[in-house]
Motif scaffolding. Structure first.
Motif, PDB file in Angstrom:
ATOM      1  N   LEU A 318       0.825  -1.208   0.000  1.00  0.00           N
ATOM      2  CA  LEU A 318       0.000   0.000   0.000  1.00  0.00           C
ATOM      3  C   LEU A 318       0.860   1.258   0.000  1.00  0.00           C
ATOM      4  N   SER A 319       1.924   1.270   0.792  1.00  0.00           N
ATOM      5  CA  SER A 319       2.801   2.432   0.862  1.00  0.00           C
ATOM      6  C   SER A 319       3.433   2.730  -0.495  1.00  0.00           C
ATOM      7  N   SER A 320       3.754   1.698  -1.254  1.00  0.00           N
ATOM      8  CA  SER A 320       4.331   1.887  -2.583  1.00  0.00           C
ATOM      9  C   SER A 320       3.312   2.525  -3.532  1.00  0.00           C
ATOM     10  N   HIS A 321       2.052   2.080  -3.444  1.00  0.00           N
ATOM     11  CA  HIS A 321       1.000   2.682  -4.277  1.00  0.00           C
ATOM     12  C   HIS A 321       0.837   4.165  -3.946  1.00  0.00           C
ATOM     13  N   LEU A 322       0.839   4.503  -2.649  1.00  0.00           N
ATOM     14  CA  LEU A 322       0.724   5.899  -2.249  1.00  0.00           C
ATOM     15  C   LEU A 322       1.883   6.715  -2.808  1.00  0.00           C
ATOM     16  N   THR A 323       3.083   6.133  -2.730  1.00  0.00           N
ATOM     17  CA  THR A 323       4.284   6.840  -3.183  1.00  0.00           C
ATOM     18  C   THR A 323       4.268   7.072  -4.680  1.00  0.00           C
ATOM     19  N   MET A 324       3.798   6.104  -5.465  1.00  0.00           N
ATOM     20  CA  MET A 324       3.712   6.296  -6.918  1.00  0.00           C
ATOM     21  C   MET A 324       2.844   7.498  -7.260  1.00  0.00           C
ATOM     22  N   ILE A 325       1.718   7.637  -6.574  1.00  0.00           N
ATOM     23  CA  ILE A 325       0.800   8.750  -6.833  1.00  0.00           C
ATOM     24  C   ILE A 325       1.440  10.074  -6.440  1.00  0.00           C
ATOM     25  N   SER A 326       1.986  10.142  -5.229  1.00  0.00           N
ATOM     26  CA  SER A 326       2.599  11.381  -4.754  1.00  0.00           C
ATOM     27  C   SER A 326       3.819  11.746  -5.582  1.00  0.00           C
ATOM     28  N   ASP A 327       4.614  10.748  -5.932  1.00  0.00           N
ATOM     29  CA  ASP A 327       5.840  10.960  -6.700  1.00  0.00           C
ATOM     30  C   ASP A 327       5.515  11.568  -8.066  1.00  0.00           C
ATOM     31  N   PHE A 328       4.534  10.997  -8.746  1.00  0.00           N
ATOM     32  CA  PHE A 328       4.160  11.510 -10.066  1.00  0.00           C
ATOM     33  C   PHE A 328       3.601  12.923  -9.957  1.00  0.00           C
ATOM     34  N   PHE A 329       2.721  13.143  -9.002  1.00  0.00           N
ATOM     35  CA  PHE A 329       2.093  14.454  -8.849  1.00  0.00           C
ATOM     36  C   PHE A 329       3.146  15.531  -8.596  1.00  0.00           C
ATOM     37  N   ASP A 330       4.064  15.262  -7.675  1.00  0.00           N
ATOM     38  CA  ASP A 330       5.059  16.282  -7.346  1.00  0.00           C
ATOM     39  C   ASP A 330       6.064  16.486  -8.475  1.00  0.00           C
ATOM     40  N   ALA A 331       6.456  15.403  -9.145  1.00  0.00           N
ATOM     41  CA  ALA A 331       7.433  15.524 -10.230  1.00  0.00           C
ATOM     42  C   ALA A 331       6.891  16.362 -11.384  1.00  0.00           C
ATOM     43  N   THR A 332       5.582  16.305 -11.613  1.00  0.00           N
ATOM     44  CA  THR A 332       5.005  17.035 -12.741  1.00  0.00           C
ATOM     45  C   THR A 332       4.626  18.472 -12.388  1.00  0.00           C
ATOM     46  N   ARG A 333       4.466  18.751 -11.098  1.00  0.00           N
ATOM     47  CA  ARG A 333       4.048  20.100 -10.705  1.00  0.00           C
ATOM     48  C   ARG A 333       5.217  20.969 -10.255  1.00  0.00           C
ATOM     49  N   THR A 334       6.441  20.414 -10.284  1.00  0.00           N
ATOM     50  CA  THR A 334       7.614  21.122  -9.799  1.00  0.00           C
ATOM     51  C   THR A 334       8.552  21.454 -10.946  1.00  0.00           C
ATOM     52  N   ARG A 335       9.119  22.637 -10.932  1.00  0.00           N
ATOM     53  CA  ARG A 335      10.076  23.031 -11.975  1.00  0.00           C
ATOM     54  C   ARG A 335      11.370  22.252 -11.804  1.00  0.00           C
ATOM     55  N   ARG A 336      11.825  21.655 -12.883  1.00  0.00           N
ATOM     56  CA  ARG A 336      13.101  20.937 -12.903  1.00  0.00           C
ATOM     57  C   ARG A 336      13.983  21.515 -13.991  1.00  0.00           C
ATOM     58  N   SER A 337      15.223  21.058 -14.025  1.00  0.00           N
ATOM     59  CA  SER A 337      16.160  21.567 -15.029  1.00  0.00           C
ATOM     60  C   SER A 337      15.732  21.192 -16.443  1.00  0.00           C
ATOM     61  N   TYR A 338      14.919  20.136 -16.568  1.00  0.00           N
ATOM     62  CA  TYR A 338      14.552  19.641 -17.883  1.00  0.00           C
ATOM     63  C   TYR A 338      13.071  19.798 -18.216  1.00  0.00           C
ATOM     64  N   HIS A 339      12.262  20.410 -17.323  1.00  0.00           N
ATOM     65  CA  HIS A 339      10.866  20.681 -17.694  1.00  0.00           C
ATOM     66  C   HIS A 339      10.246  21.732 -16.779  1.00  0.00           C
ATOM     67  N   GLU A 340       9.248  22.415 -17.302  1.00  0.00           N
ATOM     68  CA  GLU A 340       8.485  23.393 -16.533  1.00  0.00           C
ATOM     69  C   GLU A 340       7.338  22.687 -15.814  1.00  0.00           C
TER      70      GLU A 340
END
Length: 377
Positions: A318-340
């Motif tokens: 269950l913890s892994s499922h939660l992490t996949m969701i949070s990980d994707f959400f934060d990675a896409t909503r945060t500015r990185r060197s390779y994407h806005e």
């Protein structure tokens, strides 16, 4: 008999009574015998602890805030609740014989449609974050809370950076420091409410490693709290989130920070970080077992099409499922060197498309509910 064993016995009785009620008439001796036994066992448990909470998210069962290990009988019980459209079932002290009979009859009629009517001691509901009213007035309270959270973020960022730098130098991981950070977040949520304010405070930092791990931790805690998970289990989920990407510390920085597209060889190195992180955490005393599991599984995807490659029979935590969701959400909503950063509506549309393939459908739906209840930045 401890509480966990008592609860398991009650679930078995409820399942058996419902199965027999589906085969025989309500006055059948076997149905009456199982119903009486269930009423007595349930009454004894509720007299001792006050309530019994059962939450279903997809194929996961959470009992009194604790995710249950997979078993065939629990899997059948989950299917029984899903068949009747029950996500949250709460049984309260004082439950009557009639209420127990009604519950047995309801479960024996799985597949039928109709509104689930709660009673004084028998409650049905959706999985939903406990209501936390947003601040009212001019917004000064909200800004004040955000400043408190931002100050916490700065302090914890310094501590977290020290811990991670020590790991990079191949020194011992200070698990206690990670646990203190998680405890601070949990206590702040309970005091201030509105956990997504923390995201607004932390996302301004230049220290991406900390902000990403902290944001994943925050969102995992919010998801877990919405499922009724509390106590040590909640803190372990938070610690696992803070450490889910620790394997990247063993990947060359030039690959991690590369602005252009990775080569096939570089991506293969990236794909090793879940295994390397899990191995490191397993070899570190004091780290919750859950942290190593989440580090290993957080890129596996709901349908196991991710990495590392897992057998078809593998059951993700269950913890892994939660992490996949949070990980994707934060990675896409945060500015990185390779994407806005992407717009919230776009991210949610992407997650909806990924639901059932890359992301757990029930938990994704629960995450959307949290977003709708909280004021996301």
């Amino acid at each position: 008999m401890n509480r966990a064993e008592h609860t398991t016995r009650i679930i078995r009785l409820l399942q058996s009574a419902s199965a027999n009620a589906a085969l025989y008439e309500s006055g059948h001796l076997q149905v009456l015998r199982l119903g009486n036994q269930l009423f007595e066992e349930l009454g004894a448990l509720l007299d001792a602890c006050g309530e019994l909470s059962l939450i279903v998210v997809g194929d996961e069962l959470i009992v009194d805030g604790r995710p249950q290990e997979y078993s065939l009988f629990l899997n059948r019980f989950i299917a029984l609740l899903n068949g009747r459209g029950i996500e949250h079932l709460k049984l309260l002290r004082g439950i009557t014989r009639q209420e127990v009979e009604n519950l047995i009859g309801l479960l024996s009629a799985a597949g039928q449609t109709g509104e689930l009517a709660s009673t004084d001691h028998l409650r049905f509901g959706w999985v939903k974050l406990p209501s936390e009213a947003p601040p009212s007035g001019s917004g000064d309270e909200e800004r004040c809370a955000a400043e408190v959270l931002k100050d916490l973020g700065r302090k914890e960022m310094e501590r977290f950076s020290e811990i991670y730098q020590a790991v990079q130098r191949r020194q011992k991981l200070k698990v206690g420091g990670i646990a203190e950070i998680v405890t601070g977040f949990v206590e702040l949520f309970r005091r201030e409410g509105m956990p997504f304010l923390v995201l607004a405070a932390l996302r301004e930092s230049d220290e991406y490693t900390f902000t990403h791990c902290a944001n994943v931790c925050i969102m995992n805690l919010a998801q877990a709290m919405a499922l009724g998970i509390e106590g040590q289990q909640l803190k372990d989920i938070g610690v696992a989130a803070m450490l889910h990407d620790i394997g990247k510390l063993f990947v060359p920085e030039e690959i991690i920070n590369k602005k252009g597209k990775l080569t096939d060889e570089e991506f293969e190195i990236i794909k090793q970080h879940p295994v390397r992180g899990a191995r490191y955490l397993m070899d570190t005393p004091g780290v919750p077992r859950l942290a190593a599991i989440a580090a290993y599984e957080h890129h596996a995807k709901f349908n196991l099409s991710g990495y590392p490659k897992l057998p078809p029979s593998w059951r993700l935590n269950l913890s892994s499922h939660l992490t996949m969701i949070s990980d994707f959400f934060d990675a896409t909503r945060t500015r990185r060197s390779y994407h806005e950063p992407l717009a919230l509506d776009h991210i949610m549309s992407m997650m909806l498309d990924m639901s059932g393939s890359a992301l757990h459908p029930g938990l994704t739906r629960n995450f959307f509910r949290i977003l709708s209840d909280m004021k996301a930045p």
